[in-house]
Write a protein that holds these residues in place. Structure first.
Motif, short mmCIF file in Angstrom:
data_model
loop_
_atom_site.label_atom_id
_atom_site.label_comp_id
_atom_site.label_asym_id
_atom_site.label_seq_id
_atom_site.Cartn_x
_atom_site.Cartn_y
_atom_site.Cartn_z
N ALA A 228 0.92 -1.13 0.08
CA ALA A 228 0.01 -0.10 -0.10
C ALA A 228 0.81 1.15 0.29
N ALA A 229 0.67 2.11 -0.89
CA ALA A 229 1.57 3.18 -1.08
C ALA A 229 1.33 4.28 0.02
N PRO A 230 2.57 4.56 0.86
CA PRO A 230 2.55 5.41 1.78
C PRO A 230 2.47 6.93 1.01
N ALA A 231 1.55 7.49 1.83
CA ALA A 231 1.47 9.21 1.41
C ALA A 231 2.44 9.74 1.91
N MET A 232 3.17 10.63 1.08
CA MET A 232 4.30 11.53 1.55
C MET A 232 3.87 12.78 1.74
N GLY A 233 2.58 13.19 1.42
CA GLY A 233 2.04 14.38 1.56
C GLY A 233 2.28 15.48 0.19
N PRO A 234 1.34 16.61 0.37
CA PRO A 234 1.32 17.24 -0.95
C PRO A 234 2.42 18.10 -0.95
N GLY A 235 2.88 18.76 -2.10
CA GLY A 235 4.13 19.52 -2.55
C GLY A 235 4.00 20.21 -3.84
N ALA A 282 13.12 13.88 -5.47
CA ALA A 282 12.97 13.74 -7.24
C ALA A 282 12.10 12.60 -7.16
N VAL A 283 10.93 12.82 -7.96
CA VAL A 283 9.81 12.17 -8.03
C VAL A 283 9.32 11.72 -9.36
N ALA A 284 9.05 10.37 -9.54
CA ALA A 284 8.83 9.77 -10.97
C ALA A 284 7.24 10.24 -11.45
N THR A 285 7.39 10.34 -12.60
CA THR A 285 5.95 10.81 -13.24
C THR A 285 5.81 9.80 -14.43
N LEU A 286 4.55 9.83 -14.92
CA LEU A 286 4.15 9.04 -16.01
C LEU A 286 3.98 10.09 -17.23
N PRO A 287 4.20 9.64 -18.65
CA PRO A 287 4.40 10.35 -19.79
C PRO A 287 3.25 10.94 -19.96
N SER A 288 2.17 10.34 -19.57
CA SER A 288 0.70 11.09 -19.48
C SER A 288 0.60 12.59 -18.82
N MET A 289 1.50 12.43 -17.84
CA MET A 289 1.43 13.80 -16.84
C MET A 289 2.33 14.87 -17.54
N GLN A 290 1.84 16.10 -17.52
CA GLN A 290 2.38 17.21 -18.01
C GLN A 290 2.44 18.38 -16.68
N VAL A 299 2.50 13.36 -3.43
CA VAL A 299 3.61 12.44 -3.54
C VAL A 299 3.42 11.10 -2.62
N LEU A 300 3.70 9.87 -3.59
CA LEU A 300 3.72 8.54 -2.84
C LEU A 300 4.80 8.13 -2.72
N GLY A 301 4.88 7.30 -1.71
CA GLY A 301 6.31 6.50 -1.52
C GLY A 301 6.59 5.17 -1.87
N LEU A 302 7.56 4.67 -1.92
CA LEU A 302 8.04 3.48 -2.37
C LEU A 302 7.32 2.27 -1.88
N THR A 303 6.69 1.50 -3.12
CA THR A 303 5.80 0.59 -2.64
C THR A 303 6.32 -0.96 -3.64
N ARG A 304 6.12 -2.08 -3.15
CA ARG A 304 6.23 -3.29 -3.71
C ARG A 304 5.27 -3.50 -4.78
N LEU A 313 7.61 0.00 -7.06
CA LEU A 313 7.23 1.39 -7.58
C LEU A 313 8.01 2.55 -6.99
N PRO A 314 8.69 3.37 -7.62
CA PRO A 314 9.37 4.35 -6.96
C PRO A 314 8.55 5.66 -6.15
N VAL A 315 9.43 6.24 -5.67
CA VAL A 315 8.63 7.72 -5.04
C VAL A 315 8.07 8.39 -6.42
N ARG A 316 6.80 8.60 -6.21
CA ARG A 316 6.19 9.03 -7.39
C ARG A 316 5.12 9.99 -7.23
N VAL A 317 4.35 10.73 -8.35
CA VAL A 317 3.30 11.64 -8.23
C VAL A 317 2.04 10.86 -8.08
N GLY A 318 1.11 11.20 -7.01
CA GLY A 318 -0.21 10.46 -7.22
C GLY A 318 -1.05 11.40 -7.77
N ALA A 319 -1.54 12.55 -7.36
CA ALA A 319 -2.51 13.37 -7.98
C ALA A 319 -2.38 14.62 -7.29
#
Length: 321
Positions: A228-235, A282-290, A299-304, A313-319
């Motif tokens: 379950a992706a831990p929420a690192m919070g807004p930024g 440094a946070v990963a994004t997906l190609p669909s994100m501009q 930002v979501l944290g590391l998950t399996r 799954l790396p530290v990444r943008v959630g929404a």
């Protein structure tokens, strides 16, 4: 799978003439022709890729599919007799699930060899997607020399050496043809529906210099991460990370975590995000994100990855918050 009239017969004996074929006859991503409720070509193609990954991981780890972590095999079940008509030997373990049924099956032919077989998918497009996802998971991946033959006019090959063993993945298939399409049949497309196989094999031997085939996971996955992706919070987005720096970071994180990054995030852009807490990542994004400096994100944290438990799954943008 092949229709009942072809069950149990060698697909090699049914093919006519070999010639390399492209994607000219590829099918669109439509529902499977023989109705299976809820099954589309897109879902079957994803199942094909996941079974290739499961085959590969199990052969690398010297175990069977049954010994994979529970979350990596949760959707699988032993195939019923009608679903394993290509594999009559009861000693061969054959796997599928309630959605894919006989349209995508995984067969363990021996301790060092397994095969995934699918039908009614656009052959070249599906193979290219599998190859691309393996490439994304390992930047040093190199293709092997693939040869089409009388059975399979469309072919790809990947290979590598590791721990004194040689690993190959052979992707071989044919587009719809048969007697109803004599020109395609003359090119080697012998069946009414498209047919795809992925054969994964581990053999002793090999030498240095061959590039890795897939994520070089350790013999036992060392990932100790939550699912379950831990929420690192807004930024707030502050900038974009250089791609070379991102690649260097990925290598370092993989080494530290003893696992491999999820293929979907291997080459995606990274942005610098300053969290409201003051931390900067440094946070990963997906190609669909501009995303642009000043944009607000969560930002979501590391998950399996529960589907591929040796991937994270790396530290990444959630929404947007």
């Amino acid at each position: 799978m092949l229709r009942p009239g072809l069950a149990g017969r060698s697909v090699v004996a049914l093919a006519v003439v070999a010639t390399l074929a492209g994607a000219g006859h590829a099918q669109s991503l439509a529902p499977i022709a023989v109705p299976t409720p809820g099954l589309t070509q897109a879902k079957a193609a994803e199942g094909f890729y996941l079974d290739v990954a499961r085959c590969l991981y199990s052969r690398e780890h010297g175990a069977g599919v049954a010994e994979l972590p529970p979350e990596a095999k949760a959707d699988l079940r032993p195939a019923e007799p009608a679903e394993r008509h290509l594999f009559k030997d009861p000693a061969v373990k054959v796997w599928t699930n309630d959605l894919l049924r006989d349209h995508v099956v995984l067969a363990e032919l021996s301790p060092g060899k397994c095969q995934v077989v699918a039908d009614q998918l656009p052959v070249d497009a599906t193979f290219r997607d599998v190859v691309a996802r393996l490439h994304r998971s390992d930047p040093v991946l190199r293709d092997g020399a693939a040869r089409s033959d009388r059975a399979w006019p469309i072919a790809y090959r990947l290979e590598r050496e590791a721990d004194g063993a040689h690993y190959t993945v052979r992707l071989e298939g044919s587009d719809p043809g048969g007697l109803a399409h004599p020109l395609r049949m003359a090119e080697g497309h012998a069946f009414r529906f498209s047919l795809l196989t992925a054969t994964i094999e581990r053999t002793p031997g090999g030498g240095p210099g061959t590039a890795a085939l897939v994520p070089a996971a350790p013999k036992a996955c060392g990932l100790d991460l939550p699912e379950a992706a831990p929420a690192m919070g807004p930024g707030t987005v502050r900038g974009v990370e250089d791609r070379e720096a991102s690649a260097t970071r990925i290598v370092a994180v993989q080494k530290r975590l003893k696992g491999q990054i999820d293929p979907d995030y291997a080459e995606t852009p990274r942005v610098f995000v300053e969290l409201d807490s003051g931390e900067r990542h440094a946070v990963a994004t997906l190609p669909s994100m501009q995303l642009h400096p000043g944009d607000r994100v969560t930002v979501l944290g590391l998950t399996r990855n529960p589907r591929l438990p040796c991937n994270y799954l790396p530290v990444r943008v959630g929404a947007a918050p």
